[in-house]
Design a protein around this motif. Sequence first.
Motif: not given
Length: 390
Positions: A47-50, A165-171, A175-185
């Motif tokens: 996530p930090a890189a994104r 991990r969560v995925s963000v896809i579409g427009a 986009g991609g699959v992101f590995t988390l190291n903290r809670p996100i919204r």
Amino acid sequence: MSNARFVVASVVAITLTACGSTRSLDGVDQSGLLRDTSGSPSRSADPAARSTDPGRPSKEPGLAPSTAALNSRLLEQSARSSEDTDLPVGAGDLLEISVFEVEELSKIRLRVPLRGVISLPLLGQIQAAGRTTAELEDEIRTRLQRKFMHDPQVSVFLTEHNSQRVSVIGAVRKGGVFTLNRPIRLADALALAEGLTDEADRHVYVIRRVPIAAAPGAGAAGAGTGAAGAGAGAAGVARTAGSPPGRDATAEVMAPIDLSELADGREDLNVALRSGDVVHVPRAGSVYVGGTVERPGSFLLRGKTTVQQAILAAGGVKDVADWSDVRLYRKAPSGEVEVTSYDLEAFEQGKPAPELQRNDVVVVGKHAGKAFFYGFIDFFKGALGVAKGI
């Protein structure tokens, strides 16, 4: 040998019967009305890189001013959202456990298995999945106090995050699959994907799998339902294909969220994401087709398009699809999500299929009986393969 031949002959007969009863949507003119625009969450990144700088609005050339402004406002919401809780431990995470002055329990590194239970010397098995590191420290400390020590000093470190991990896809731009190291919204997830593209719609969908008992019924979707904890302000939830009834049966729920309202500061729409969630950002003027279809995703509307044609554009239904459980989710002017059920068999017999509108969601359900039958066939095929290998 005769018994074995009888079993094989019976299974072949059952399979042929099932194949003979398989239905298709032949005869429906696709006529190039839809074009597949679904994204594929194939990349994994830190996530930090994104993430982008929340304080710097996007000024890239070619980006429509309205989209750039919306991205900037969403980044502001991302900067405001902060979680003071730790992520729970999950399968695949690597833990390091130490107890001061206890050699048997010093710098033990354990990978959490799929069942989520770890085993420690002196203490036996401990449920790790679903707990935070602080909760694990309390559990280990309590067990040591019970039998071995008066005031043990316990530390548990999560050295590798692999389960969240969560995925963000579409427009979205990346986009991609992101590995988390903290809670996100939700706003954080859009920031990880570096914001919306110029073609993005202003409504997104948060898709989550939940236990069937926690999922609303197929006709119960409505405003304010919330995606099983995904936020009370989400305007309705769509239940999609679920597993056959059972102890661990799950269903898919979908919450549509208005990004313009989120950017205006509605905190209830900035839903907390869980591991496994998918954030789908459709392209403007598109519909979403999901459930038990071959290629779920977004499809652009180009001229008159019916529910049946949209399902064909998604590759048609799978073998386990429930033809009598096709649901159309549409947001009414009042803001409520209206759910209408249809039967594909009726369309095959000549009943007119409804025409779709932008931002509609079509979901094809799963038939529990078919799922069991085809699961049995796959199991039998696997068993035959193993037998041949022997």
